[in-house]
Write a protein that holds these residues in place. Structure first.
Motif, PDB file in Angstrom:
ATOM      1  N   SER A 314      -6.788   7.721  -1.321  1.00  0.00           N
ATOM      2  CA  SER A 314      -5.811   8.496  -0.562  1.00  0.00           C
ATOM      3  C   SER A 314      -6.336   8.849   0.823  1.00  0.00           C
ATOM      4  O   SER A 314      -7.547   8.830   1.082  1.00  0.00           O
ATOM      5  N   GLU A 315      -5.408   9.191   1.706  1.00  0.00           N
ATOM      6  CA  GLU A 315      -5.799   9.568   3.062  1.00  0.00           C
ATOM      7  C   GLU A 315      -6.600  10.870   3.069  1.00  0.00           C
ATOM      8  O   GLU A 315      -7.529  11.036   3.870  1.00  0.00           O
ATOM      9  N   VAL A 316      -6.255  11.778   2.177  1.00  0.00           N
ATOM     10  CA  VAL A 316      -6.978  13.047   2.107  1.00  0.00           C
ATOM     11  C   VAL A 316      -8.435  12.816   1.713  1.00  0.00           C
ATOM     12  O   VAL A 316      -9.360  13.441   2.265  1.00  0.00           O
ATOM     13  N   THR A 317      -8.661  11.891   0.774  1.00  0.00           N
ATOM     14  CA  THR A 317     -10.028  11.585   0.349  1.00  0.00           C
ATOM     15  C   THR A 317     -10.835  10.993   1.500  1.00  0.00           C
ATOM     16  O   THR A 317     -12.020  11.302   1.674  1.00  0.00           O
ATOM     17  N   ILE A 318     -10.194  10.130   2.295  1.00  0.00           N
ATOM     18  CA  ILE A 318     -10.883   9.519   3.438  1.00  0.00           C
ATOM     19  C   ILE A 318     -11.256  10.592   4.455  1.00  0.00           C
ATOM     20  O   ILE A 318     -12.390  10.617   4.986  1.00  0.00           O
ATOM     21  N   LYS A 319     -10.332  11.513   4.743  1.00  0.00           N
ATOM     22  CA  LYS A 319     -10.606  12.555   5.735  1.00  0.00           C
ATOM     23  C   LYS A 319     -11.704  13.510   5.246  1.00  0.00           C
ATOM     24  O   LYS A 319     -12.543  13.972   6.056  1.00  0.00           O
ATOM     25  N   GLN A 320     -11.719  13.797   3.958  1.00  0.00           N
ATOM     26  CA  GLN A 320     -12.762  14.691   3.438  1.00  0.00           C
ATOM     27  C   GLN A 320     -14.141  14.038   3.538  1.00  0.00           C
ATOM     28  O   GLN A 320     -15.116  14.700   3.916  1.00  0.00           O
ATOM     29  N   ASN A 342     -20.119   5.751  23.004  1.00  0.00           N
ATOM     30  CA  ASN A 342     -19.919   7.176  23.264  1.00  0.00           C
ATOM     31  C   ASN A 342     -19.478   7.840  21.965  1.00  0.00           C
ATOM     32  O   ASN A 342     -18.339   7.692  21.518  1.00  0.00           O
ATOM     33  N   ILE A 343     -20.404   8.566  21.336  1.00  0.00           N
ATOM     34  CA  ILE A 343     -20.068   9.191  20.050  1.00  0.00           C
ATOM     35  C   ILE A 343     -19.174  10.427  20.245  1.00  0.00           C
ATOM     36  O   ILE A 343     -18.638  10.949  19.272  1.00  0.00           O
ATOM     37  N   ASP A 344     -18.994  10.861  21.497  1.00  0.00           N
ATOM     38  CA  ASP A 344     -18.129  12.015  21.735  1.00  0.00           C
ATOM     39  C   ASP A 344     -16.653  11.644  21.575  1.00  0.00           C
ATOM     40  O   ASP A 344     -15.802  12.560  21.463  1.00  0.00           O
ATOM     41  N   ARG A 345     -16.334  10.336  21.584  1.00  0.00           N
ATOM     42  CA  ARG A 345     -14.956   9.928  21.413  1.00  0.00           C
ATOM     43  C   ARG A 345     -14.483  10.011  19.956  1.00  0.00           C
ATOM     44  O   ARG A 345     -13.300   9.828  19.669  1.00  0.00           O
ATOM     45  N   LEU A 346     -15.396  10.261  19.045  1.00  0.00           N
ATOM     46  CA  LEU A 346     -15.024  10.331  17.632  1.00  0.00           C
ATOM     47  C   LEU A 346     -14.137  11.531  17.377  1.00  0.00           C
ATOM     48  O   LEU A 346     -14.431  12.652  17.845  1.00  0.00           O
ATOM     49  N   PRO A 347     -13.062  11.376  16.627  1.00  0.00           N
ATOM     50  CA  PRO A 347     -12.215  12.527  16.303  1.00  0.00           C
ATOM     51  C   PRO A 347     -12.892  13.445  15.282  1.00  0.00           C
ATOM     52  O   PRO A 347     -13.720  13.011  14.476  1.00  0.00           O
ATOM     53  N   GLN A 348     -12.561  14.703  15.310  1.00  0.00           N
ATOM     54  CA  GLN A 348     -13.161  15.652  14.392  1.00  0.00           C
ATOM     55  C   GLN A 348     -12.572  15.550  12.998  1.00  0.00           C
ATOM     56  O   GLN A 348     -13.201  16.004  12.045  1.00  0.00           O
ATOM     57  N   ASN A 349     -11.385  14.980  12.871  1.00  0.00           N
ATOM     58  CA  ASN A 349     -10.774  14.849  11.547  1.00  0.00           C
ATOM     59  C   ASN A 349      -9.906  13.587  11.500  1.00  0.00           C
ATOM     60  O   ASN A 349      -9.739  12.920  12.486  1.00  0.00           O
TER      61      ASN A 349
END
Length: 349
Positions: A314-320, A342-349
């Motif tokens: 599931s998408e929730v499992t991937i985000k966790q 650039n690792i700053d481009r990574l989203p926080q969630n």
């Protein structure tokens, strides 16, 4: 009077025959030679050296190697005997190749014709003969169950695109389970699913439990119970555990990711073992989270929905799982990628 007679029909002027000889032929009695002779069009030798290659079905010139004819019929005997070999008997006919799994009892088969037009059944003695032959040739119930399970394993492995080696290993595992009565009371479908799962693990072709369950239509809980019961009987050393890095090539290929991204995902998946928050996660969830991180790191982001459809989580499992990777991004991302990306481009969630 004398006459020069060909000696073999091809070479003239090799013998001389007197007029009073019984072999003398008068000029008015000589006839045209209507025999058809096959010669090599390249060599044009009146006495051709033609070799019949029965293995390829070709007629080859022995001088120049030109194929003069093809699809020749092998008129030799269609069987071979083994009278000079060890073994005793001298069979005049042999069947198909020996089946190392089923044994010699299932090498040959006899089929009795049914009703006209290919319809099942028949009439009179033919029905009784078919029924008696089916009972005698199929053996006992155990043999019929093994043959049915083998056919099911063959169909499922072909449907998943697995190599033949996995099918053979799964059949050997199933036969061992049946012969040694390792799993009494378990359903045949669940045993087949577990045998395919273990065969994939032994051949380093990892498949998740969800993929096996979707293919065999067996509940995941039932497959898990049979798997836990069978692994100790077979020995844990014969079963290789699946890691998140093993799933990367197939998942990245289904998502059309480049080789560079795939290699980075494998490296991050191996480093993710040091992340304490991912210790209880499944390899599938960790692999999906690593792909999500790498896709954003290389500027070709994949949505959690797309990864979820490929990985089967599931998408929730991937985000966790991604949340723990993001917090430890400086540890899991290799140093060379931190310098070039650039690792700053990574989203926080």
């Amino acid at each position: 009077a004398t006459q020069q007679l060909p000696s073999d029909g091809f070479r003239p002027n090799v013998q001389t025959v007197r007029a009073d000889s019984p072999y003398f032929i008068a000029p008015n009695q000589q006839k045209a030679d209507l025999n058809l002779r096959v010669i090599c069009p390249n060599c044009r030798d009146p006495i051709p050296n033609l070799v019949e290659d029965y293995t390829q079905g070709d007629l080859v010139c022995g001088n120049c190697g030109l194929v003069v004819g093809d699809r020749i019929i092998d008129t030799r005997s269609e069987w071979r005997t083994f009278s000079n070999d060890e073994g005793g008997d001298d069979p005049s006919r042999v069947g198909a190749a020996a089946d190392a799994i089923l044994g010699a009892a299932h090498q040959l088969d006899t089929v009795i014709a049914g009703a006209p037009g290919g319809r099942p059944g028949g009439f009179g003695d033919k029905v009784d003969l078919n029924r008696a032959h089916s009972k005698s040739s199929s053996g006992g119930k155990a043999e019929r169950n093994i043959i049915a399970a083998f056919n099911e394993i063959q169909i499922m492995t072909e449907h998943m695109g697995l190599p033949r080696s996995i099918s053979d290993i799964a059949k050997q595992l199933y036969k061992r389970v049946e012969d040694e009565k390792l799993l009494r009371g378990k359903t045949q479908d669940a045993i087949v699913a577990v045998c395919i799962k273990i065969a994939c693990s032994q051949e380093n072709v990892p498949r998740t439990f969800k993929e096996i369950c979707e293919l065999t239509k067996v509940p995941k809980k039932e497959v898990g119970r049979v798997f836990k019961a069978l692994v100790p009987l077979l020995g844990k050393s014969s079963i290789r555990g699946m890691t998140s890095a093993d799933l990367m090539p197939r998942f990245c290929s289904n998502l059309n990711m480049k080789v560079e991204s795939q290699n980075a995902a494998v490296s991050i998946a191996r480093r993710s073992r040091e992340v304490s928050g991912l210790s209880g996660k499944s390899p599938v969830s960790i692999a999906a989270a690593c792909i999500y991180l790498v896709s954003h790191l290389f500027g070709n982001p994949k949505s959690a929905k797309d990864i979820s459809m490929v990985a089967g989580v599931s998408e929730v499992t991937i985000k966790q799982a991604y949340k723990f990777l993001y917090e430890a991004r400086t540890k899991v991302i290799p140093e060379d990628l931190q310098k070039t990306k650039n690792i700053d481009r990574l989203p926080q969630n």
